[in-house]
Design a protein around this motif. Structure first.
Motif, mmCIF file in Angstrom:
data_model
loop_
_atom_site.group_PDB
_atom_site.id
_atom_site.type_symbol
_atom_site.label_atom_id
_atom_site.label_comp_id
_atom_site.label_asym_id
_atom_site.label_seq_id
_atom_site.Cartn_x
_atom_site.Cartn_y
_atom_site.Cartn_z
ATOM 1 N N SER A 1 -7.684 9.190 0.525
ATOM 2 C CA SER A 1 -8.094 7.910 -0.060
ATOM 3 C C SER A 1 -7.830 6.725 0.853
ATOM 4 O O SER A 1 -8.162 5.587 0.509
ATOM 5 C CB SER A 1 -7.352 7.691 -1.389
ATOM 6 N N TYR B 1 3.211 1.933 -1.889
ATOM 7 C CA TYR B 1 3.846 2.179 -3.185
ATOM 8 C C TYR B 1 3.573 3.588 -3.709
ATOM 9 O O TYR B 1 4.405 4.179 -4.411
ATOM 10 C CB TYR B 1 3.403 1.139 -4.221
ATOM 11 N N THR B 2 2.412 4.170 -3.399
ATOM 12 C CA THR B 2 2.120 5.521 -3.878
ATOM 13 C C THR B 2 2.934 6.582 -3.136
ATOM 14 O O THR B 2 3.008 7.732 -3.583
ATOM 15 C CB THR B 2 0.625 5.858 -3.728
ATOM 16 N N CYS B 3 3.552 6.206 -2.020
ATOM 17 C CA CYS B 3 4.341 7.143 -1.217
ATOM 18 C C CYS B 3 5.820 7.107 -1.570
ATOM 19 O O CYS B 3 6.576 8.014 -1.198
ATOM 20 C CB CYS B 3 4.191 6.818 0.274
ATOM 21 N N LYS C 1 0.816 -1.209 0.000
ATOM 22 C CA LYS C 1 0.000 0.000 0.000
ATOM 23 C C LYS C 1 0.858 1.271 0.000
ATOM 24 O O LYS C 1 0.383 2.341 -0.398
ATOM 25 C CB LYS C 1 -0.944 0.003 1.203
ATOM 26 N N THR D 1 -0.524 17.701 -1.340
ATOM 27 C CA THR D 1 -0.259 16.339 -1.805
ATOM 28 C C THR D 1 -0.621 15.316 -0.741
ATOM 29 O O THR D 1 -1.242 14.293 -1.033
ATOM 30 C CB THR D 1 1.224 16.177 -2.196
ATOM 31 N N GLN E 1 -3.311 12.218 -0.719
ATOM 32 C CA GLN E 1 -2.903 10.847 -0.408
ATOM 33 C C GLN E 1 -3.730 10.281 0.746
ATOM 34 O O GLN E 1 -4.255 9.166 0.681
ATOM 35 C CB GLN E 1 -1.416 10.816 -0.032
#
Length: 216
Positions: A98, A44-46, A42, A91, A95
């Protein structure tokens, strides 16, 4: 005489904060319920910011914080504050918006690792008087204190000095909200006080690292 009065004011602030720190404005949830293997995926977007050594926020210009081995309860609390808007960062708002509570727990469990950072009495150098209000929660070396707190305060030792300056400044000017930190930051009367505190904690030995992942 004035310096003595300032010292007494700092000591009084530290004692007051010691009593406040036992109760947080944000219930962080059960961070132990998080799954670190799921949290790594989870996260990975960070990774685009927090997975790159010495990556910097564009504006204002400062280093993004090191998150690997940070206390899981603090990570959850911080994400909740971004989601609610109590922390100013467009930002991070996007993040965190969601993320469900379970997502936050999983990510926090991954970032912390198997064991939370243990408090220690070891320090490098001498403790500046400006740091006195911070020690009730963060300890003299930024590794926290051996006391029940929900959530655990963040590890400050070894964090980027410019990130610490940015965080303290936004608490001082009210852009970042937290029931404990709002009061503590006001005890730092000048920008130089902020720099001294940030430089001291940044200089302490630390487990914090950039959060590398192996997830695809």
């Amino acid at each position: 005489m004035l310096s003595r009065l300032n010292g007494l004011a700092l000591l009084a602030g530290a004692m007051a904060l010691a009593s406040i720190c036992a109760v947080s404005a944000h219930a962080a949830g059960d961070s132990a319920a998080g799954d670190p293997s799921v949290g790594e995926k989870k996260f990975y977007t960070c990774v685009g910011c927090h997975g790159i050594d010495d990556y910097r926020n564009a504006y204002p210009d400062y280093s993004v914080p090191r998150l690997r081995h940070q206390n899981s309860g603090y990570i959850i609390s911080a994400l909740q504050e971004y989601k609610s808007g109590e922390r100013p960062h467009a930002t991070m708002h996007a993040q965190a918006a969601s993320l469900s509570d379970v997502d936050m727990q999983d990510i926090a469990a991954y970032l912390q690792g198997a064991e939370p950072v243990k408090p220690s009495a070891k320090i490098v150098g001498s403790v500046p008087p400006q740091v006195a209000p911070c020690t009730a929660c963060h300890g003299e070396n930024g590794l926290g204190v051996d006391a029940p707190m929900t959530p655990k305060p963040p590890v400050l030792a070894g964090q980027h000095v410019d990130y610490l300056e940015q965080a303290l400044t936004t608490y001082r000017n009210g852009r970042r909200k937290n029931v404990v930190m709002d009061g503590m930051a006001q005890l730092l009367k000048t920008d130089e006080d902020v720099k001294i505190v940030a430089a001291y904690f940044a200089s302490q030995p630390s487990p914090l690292a950039t959060a590398k992942t192996t997830s695809k």
